[in-house]
Design an enzyme around this catalytic site. Structure first.
Site, short mmCIF file in Angstrom:
data_model
loop_
_atom_site.label_atom_id
_atom_site.label_comp_id
_atom_site.label_asym_id
_atom_site.label_seq_id
_atom_site.Cartn_x
_atom_site.Cartn_y
_atom_site.Cartn_z
N HIS A 63 0.84 -1.19 0.00
CA HIS A 63 0.00 0.00 0.00
C HIS A 63 0.87 1.24 0.00
CE1 HIS A 63 0.68 -1.64 4.00
NE2 HIS A 63 0.93 -0.42 4.34
N LYS A 111 1.50 12.99 9.27
CA LYS A 111 0.06 13.28 9.38
C LYS A 111 -0.29 13.85 10.75
CE LYS A 111 -3.12 9.94 9.39
NZ LYS A 111 -4.10 10.21 10.47
#
Length: 879
Positions: free
Chosen positions: A141, A546
């Site tokens: 991913h 993030k």
């Protein structure tokens, strides 16, 4: 702009575009193709500021009826994919006489010369090269947006471009190649771009194995052959046969963090599939060697094993062929029926290596070194790198899952709730149980489904051969007890050997506490006896960025590594840092060579472990020649970072970086966490919700219900990339750099950029991502998709984007971004001609999709998903 891009690249892009146009005309007619051309020309003129071009673009897009939206998005998507193929092939095409070779080709030789000039002797250099331990960990991913079926066709197109490059082609041969290209492009056009279903974890793992089989299997021996030749030319010494400076591991089928589809049975199947693939690949090698090694002359050492035979090498190799067949057949049967391994199955790499080394020594002893150093040497090199298991499978799970399992166990045993215990109580109990010879669990214990799955995973690890496994990575690790918890669960499963258990520190707080946590761990009685090799620690780039923005995250990652180096030095333990980098700047990505050379001094020390993400695997390793270039870069960068590390940063630079990080995190969190309308704006202005419908990988996009904090780092980045705001990669830098420049620190920043690789690399990556950003495109998303009360937030974010661009230009002394790289500027400019229509169509498709909420397979939804894939292709990244 003067045309800077190589004429041969332009020629290939033009040819592929023309052949795509022929295919589209054949299916949809001239009228539809003329609309494509009007849109393309309008977009090109609009980019140059032409009002007429902008009007032509808008009018033609408005004239499309709904049935034309899907083929139109497909047309622009496929052109960008074909441009990528042409660019990728151009990187490795044959150079004309007198043309300079790419940097990647000569980088290793240049480094050896610099090492010698720095005073390192030949033996020392050769020894350091042979001891390098670089491990590239393939992850699923963000999984490739492109389907594997299409990737194979794209690779075939690249092969035809290579064939077309030969200068001695007849007219008939050239026409035949162009017909093959036309046929392949027609196959691509008539194949759906988007998967109907998400891939399973086993399918993802097979995709990773295919990358090895189709590219790395060929690239690795070539790289080691070149490395050996360079080493011998410059030092007079050879790379030992057993040297494996680069190895590969995988998370595909082992990473269960947040992915309920990765179970113990899945990991077991992936381990067996890897054995099947490896046996199949080696079987082909051995069959080739049996054909090649027909000679009679052999050393006495070999003849003692082969007996009196006219074909002694074949006598030695034929039993290997039989054992590889048996291994392959058993692996398949074990996947289907759980069949135990018969004695004939290969279990140890040495069983394959010893006969091959004997053949190698014999050929050299008998004056046939030229034969030994061909396919046989390549096979030995592959064996050193890939072993019997192809890749080492890492296991990854969230620390909370282990704590929950232990809490259930302690509750069952009447000891209370493990999750409620403080750290010292946890450590005391874990230490006691690790030293205890009796089992922790009684035979009649029946765990819940979640705990049973954790225990079953540990049982698979205990049963698997040690060489088939890499590390057990604990995501969201906070404390020393997180490591001991896994060690206890593995002990309970019957694991008799040490295994690397690796804490992953991935929030700002956890990075800041990483060194104290490892210090405590290394101080625990008995822990060092359970340590397998170096202490491995994983640094999380995606989630820390993030959490805090890239300004603060990058500095926290750097300082954590410095402190970990010092802690391990104090304890007399070697350190292996595992870098969890993404493919994008917002997730710690960027050019590997520069990134490695920007690590803190002492943090590499001959070892380097890093993730290689989804779509980046194809861009960096998809073609053998490109894989060779990138593997060369890794070898050179890790060797240079080890033997010529950068000096430590000046105290004044640290103070400046402390201020930049503090201002950066405050600005980032002030928007992302504290602005009351931010989440609403994010969901409206980007295709975040729609991305959840894209069958990208086996893993859900969210960890749990909630806002931005619950999103995984990949869809968070992917969503902002689609709108070209690129917010996660730069938010925070605008305040940090602007504040520093206002305080008169411009000279200090310039000095840091000139003399500190860490800072210069950050600014270079920031500049690259800002060059991909486009405030005008982002504004168009807002105008069509965002409620009026949220528009001011979008306007503020675009103002911040302008601020950070101004600050970077001030720092670099340029008029425009990437002025130092006009080729890259022109490449972006060419891509924008095809990206702009995709963005405008995506905006319209998002608006219609949100009004209707149609089924995923409707033409409207398919067109939307194709636009997502096309923009990802145009920008060369997903998340």
């Amino acid at each position: 702009m003067a045309k800077i891009i190589d004429a041969r690249l332009r020629d290939n892009v033009h040819l592929l575009g023309e052949l795509l146009g022929n295919t589209i005309r054949a299916q949809h007619g001239d009228q539809f193709f003329d609309k494509i051309e009007r849109i393309r020309k309008g977009a090109k003129a609009a980019r140059k500021g032409s009002a007429e071009g902008a009007q032509l673009l808008a009018e033609t897009l408005d004239s499309l009826d709904e049935s034309e939206l899907l083929p139109m998005t497909r047309a622009f998507n496929q052109f960008l994919n074909l441009a990528n193929i042409a660019e990728q092939y151009h990187q490795v095409r044959r150079r004309a006489a007198g043309e300079p070779a790419p940097f990647e080709i000569g980088v290793f030789a240049d480094l050896i010369e610099r090492l010698k000039a720095a005073g390192h002797d030949n033996e020392f250099i050769a020894r350091q090269v042979s001891r390098l331990e670089i491990e590239l960990v393939l992850t699923a991913h963000p999984t490739e947006v492109s389907r594997r079926t299409l990737i194979q066709k794209y690779d075939a197109i690249a092969q035809q471009l290579a064939a077309r490059d030969h200068t001695d082609l007849s007219d008939a041969e050239r026409a035949s190649i162009e017909l093959s290209l036309q046929r392949l492009i027609a196959e691509v056009w008539h194949t759906e771009e988007i998967r109907r279903n998400r891939p399973t974890p086993v399918e993802e793992a097979k995709w990773g194995f295919a990358a090895i089989e189709n590219s790395l299997w060929k690239a690795v021996p070539n790289v080691l052959r070149q490395t050996d030749a360079t080493l011998h030319r410059l030092t007079g010494l050879h790379l030992p046969l057993e040297a494996a400076p680069i190895r590969f591991a995988s998370w595909m089928g082992g990473d269960r963090d947040g992915n309920p589809n990765v179970t113990a049975m899945v990991s077991r199947e992936v381990l067996l599939t890897a054995r099947w693939v490896a046996a199949d690949l080696y079987l082909r090698e051995i069959e080739g060697l049996i054909t090649a090694l027909s000679m009679r002359e052999a050393s006495d050492e070999l003849l003692r094993q082969s007996g009196d035979s006219a074909e002694p090498y074949r006598v030695l190799l034929k039993p290997l062929r039989q054992r590889l067949r048996a291994t392959r057949e058993w692996a398949r049967a074990a996947i289907e029926h759980g069949q135990p391994a018969p004695a004939e199955v290969l279990q140890d790499c040495a069983e394959l290596r010893r006969p091959l080394e004997l053949c190698y020594r014999s050929l050299h002893a008998c004056g046939m070194g030229v034969i030994a150093d061909g396919a046989l040497l390549d096979c030995l090199r592959r064996l050193a790198v890939f072993g019997l298991f192809l890749v080492r499978l890492d296991i990854r799970q969230d620390a909370a899952r282990h704590a929950a399992a232990l809490a259930e166990i302690t509750d069952y045993l009447g000891l209370g709730d493990y999750q409620q215990w403080d750290e010292q109580k946890r450590l005391d109990w874990l230490q006691h149980e690790l030293a205890n010879r009796r089992p922790l669990l009684p035979a009649h214990y029946h765990p819940s489904a979640d705990t049973a799955e954790v225990l079953a995973t540990c049982a698979v690890i205990a049963e698997a051969p040690a060489a088939s496994l890499g590390s057990y990575v604990i995501s969201m690790a906070h404390a020393a007890s997180d490591v001991l918890a896994v060690q206890l669960l593995l002990k309970e499963a019957g694991l008799q050997r040490p295994m690397r258990v690796v804490p992953l520190f991935e929030t700002l707080d956890d990075l800041n506490n990483a060194a104290p946590t490892i210090d405590r761990l290394l101080s625990l009685p008995g822990y060092r006896q359970r340590l397998h090799g170096p202490q491995e620690v994983m640094i999380g780039y995606s989630d820390s960025a993030k959490d805090a923005g890239t300004t603060a995250a990058a500095w926290a990652q750097y300082r954590a590594q410095e402190q970990l180096v010092e802690v391990c030095r104090e304890h007399g333990v070697e350190l292996l840092l595992f870098h969890g980098r993404g493919g994008t700047v917002g997730r710690g990505g960027g050019p590997a060579h520069a990134a490695i050379l920007s690590q803190p001094p002492g943090s590499v020390a001959g070892r380097f472990r890093t993730t290689e993400q989804g779509e980046m695997i194809r861009f960096k390793f998809g073609l053998p020649d490109i894989a060779e270039q990138n593997l060369n870069l890794y070898l050179a960068a890790v060797l240079e970072a080890t033997l010529l590390p950068p000096p430590p940063p000046e105290p004044g630079w640290r103070e400046t970086m402390d201020r930049l990080a503090a201002e950066g995190v405050a600005a980032y969190r002030g928007v992302v966490r504290e602005h009351p309308l931010f989440v609403d704006y994010f969901r409206q202005a980007t295709p975040e919700l729609e991305l959840g419908r894209l069958p990208l990988g086996s893993r859900p996009a969210k960890r749990r219900e909630g806002g931005v904090e619950s999103l995984r780092a990949i869809p968070w980045i992917f969503a902002w990339t689609q709108t070209r705001l690129m917010l996660p990669a730069w938010l925070g830098w605008e305040q940090a750099l602007h504040g520093a420049l206002q305080r008169g620190e411009g000279e200090r920043l310039a000095e840091m950029r000139a003399r500190w690789p860490f800072f210069s690399t950050r600014i270079d990556m920031l500049e690259m991502v800002l060059a991909k950003a486009d405030a005008d495109i982002a504004r168009r998303y807002d105008e069509r998709l965002v409620q009026p009360e949220l528009l001011s937030l979008g306007s503020d974010l675009r103002d911040r984007l302008s601020q950070v661009i101004e600050a970077v230009l001030s720092l670099t002394g340029q008029s425009d971004l990437l002025d130092h790289s006009p080729k890259t500027q022109e490449a972006f400019s060419l891509r924008n001609t095809y990206l702009d229509p995709l963005h405008l169509m995506q905006i319209e498709l998002l608006a219609r999709s949100r009004q209707r909420q149609g089924p995923a397979e409707s033409p409207l939804e398919q067109a939307l998903l194709v636009s997502v894939a096309g923009i990802a292709a145009g920008l060369r990244n997903t998340g």
